[in-house]
Design a protein around this motif. Structure first.
Motif, mmCIF file in Angstrom:
data_model
loop_
_atom_site.group_PDB
_atom_site.id
_atom_site.type_symbol
_atom_site.label_atom_id
_atom_site.label_comp_id
_atom_site.label_asym_id
_atom_site.label_seq_id
_atom_site.Cartn_x
_atom_site.Cartn_y
_atom_site.Cartn_z
ATOM 1 N N LEU A 78 0.684 -1.586 0.106
ATOM 2 C CA LEU A 78 -0.055 -0.009 -0.053
ATOM 3 C C LEU A 78 0.832 1.174 0.037
ATOM 4 O O LEU A 78 0.526 2.271 -0.525
ATOM 5 N N ARG A 79 1.916 1.046 0.737
ATOM 6 C CA ARG A 79 2.689 2.315 0.830
ATOM 7 C C ARG A 79 3.427 2.508 -0.739
ATOM 8 O O ARG A 79 3.456 3.925 -0.805
ATOM 9 N N VAL A 80 3.612 1.764 -1.551
ATOM 10 C CA VAL A 80 3.603 1.894 -3.020
ATOM 11 C C VAL A 80 2.506 2.430 -3.926
ATOM 12 O O VAL A 80 2.620 3.294 -4.676
ATOM 13 N N GLU A 81 1.465 1.519 -3.702
ATOM 14 C CA GLU A 81 0.293 1.596 -4.551
ATOM 15 C C GLU A 81 -0.434 3.019 -3.946
ATOM 16 O O GLU A 81 -1.165 3.725 -5.100
ATOM 17 N N LYS A 82 -0.571 3.509 -2.886
ATOM 18 C CA LYS A 82 -1.583 4.291 -2.280
ATOM 19 C C LYS A 82 -0.552 5.138 -1.399
ATOM 20 O O LYS A 82 -0.840 5.158 -0.117
ATOM 21 N N PRO A 83 0.455 5.779 -1.696
ATOM 22 C CA PRO A 83 1.257 6.497 -1.037
ATOM 23 C C PRO A 83 0.506 7.861 0.024
ATOM 24 O O PRO A 83 1.188 8.022 1.108
ATOM 25 N N GLY A 84 -0.631 8.074 -0.481
ATOM 26 C CA GLY A 84 -1.288 9.292 0.225
ATOM 27 C C GLY A 84 -2.359 8.631 1.482
ATOM 28 O O GLY A 84 -2.606 9.342 2.214
ATOM 29 N N LEU A 85 -2.316 7.306 1.482
ATOM 30 C CA LEU A 85 -3.219 6.667 2.579
ATOM 31 C C LEU A 85 -2.461 6.495 3.740
ATOM 32 O O LEU A 85 -1.272 5.851 3.906
ATOM 33 N N LEU A 86 -3.006 6.841 5.035
ATOM 34 C CA LEU A 86 -2.198 6.751 6.259
ATOM 35 C C LEU A 86 -2.800 5.493 6.573
ATOM 36 O O LEU A 86 -3.557 4.934 6.516
ATOM 37 N N ILE A 87 -1.860 4.647 7.473
ATOM 38 C CA ILE A 87 -2.062 3.644 7.794
ATOM 39 C C ILE A 87 -1.898 3.290 9.372
ATOM 40 O O ILE A 87 -0.593 3.653 9.918
ATOM 41 N N LEU A 88 -2.610 2.980 10.361
ATOM 42 C CA LEU A 88 -2.474 2.717 11.813
ATOM 43 C C LEU A 88 -2.676 1.193 12.192
ATOM 44 O O LEU A 88 -3.727 0.713 11.758
ATOM 45 N N VAL A 89 -1.668 0.630 12.608
ATOM 46 C CA VAL A 89 -1.657 -0.806 12.960
ATOM 47 C C VAL A 89 -2.072 -0.930 14.323
ATOM 48 O O VAL A 89 -1.433 -0.144 15.119
#
Length: 232
Positions: A78-89
């Protein structure tokens, strides 16, 4: 109110969680926040990809998984495909190594499942502000531990594995410890087999190991000690 006189735009959140009760509970709680709305939820990575395309979330809130449906691999992609998406694990695994893996894979934050519920919206708002968020309890334990061990490690040279390995090397090491061979790791990470072999050699060197068998044994032991006891 926004400049147009309408209500402020709410942060759109997608939840990835395989357990329905947890998923629905998180959804209801976040929907009660004045500045957030859950635009979708999924119980597996494939559905999450579809929902990302459909509802275009600002932030993905995802549980930590290892093996089938590997969270780290998904975050990296996702970091490559959707660089604008924030991710909280968020995770039940309290060892700092898992937070480091998640953050190095590309997550913007790591929250413990044992945190107070009020910490979840705080973490989300922190990530939205561009901060790297780590659960308070985890950050405090890591800080306290560092006070007692950092000087000893510098003197002895006995640095933990995670301090010596790159993010990619840590991921390969983790997958080795999960029972995957070189071919499967290459397929999982979408890399050439020779690239994985190079990573294995680098890990062996950094860990002071003499053979591939020793590397696999060390990786399995590491995963057993740091991961498996936390399952369930």
């Amino acid at each position: 109110m926004s400049a147009s006189g309408k209500d402020p735009v709410k942060t759109r959140i997608l939840i990835l969680e395989e357990h329905p009760l947890l998923r629905y509970g998180i959804r209801d709680y976040l929907n009660c926040q004045p500045d957030m709305i859950v635009c979708g939820d999924a119980d597996n990575i494939r559905d999450a990809r579809n929902k990302i395309a459909e509802c275009k979330p600002h932030l993905l809130l995802t549980a930590f998984r290892l093996g089938a449906g590997d969270t780290l691999e998904f975050v990296q992609a996702l970091r490559v495909e959707k660089p604008g998406l924030l991710i909280l694990v968020y995770s039940a695994f309290k060892e700092g190594v898992f937070a480091q893996w998640a953050l190095r894979a590309g997550a913007n934050g790591y929250l413990l499942k044992t945190a107070a519920k009020e910490e979840l919206p705080i973490a989300i708002r922190g990530v939205l502000l561009g901060q790297i968020y780590v659960s308070r309890d985890l950050a405090m334990r890591a800080f306290q531990k560092s006070l007692g061990t950092s000087e000893q490690n510098r003197v002895s040279g006995n640095l933990p594995v995670v301090d010596n390995l790159s993010g990619r090397e840590m991921h390969v090491f983790l997958l080795l410890g999960s029972g995957l061979d070189t071919k499967k790791i290459a397929h999982s990470l979408r890399l050439r087999r020779k690239t994985i072999e190079t990573h294995r050699e680098n890990i062996k060197h950094k860990c002071g190991l003499n053979s591939g068998e020793q590397l696999v044994e060390r990786a399995i032991k590491f995963v057993e000690e740091n991961f498996q006891p936390q399952q369930g």
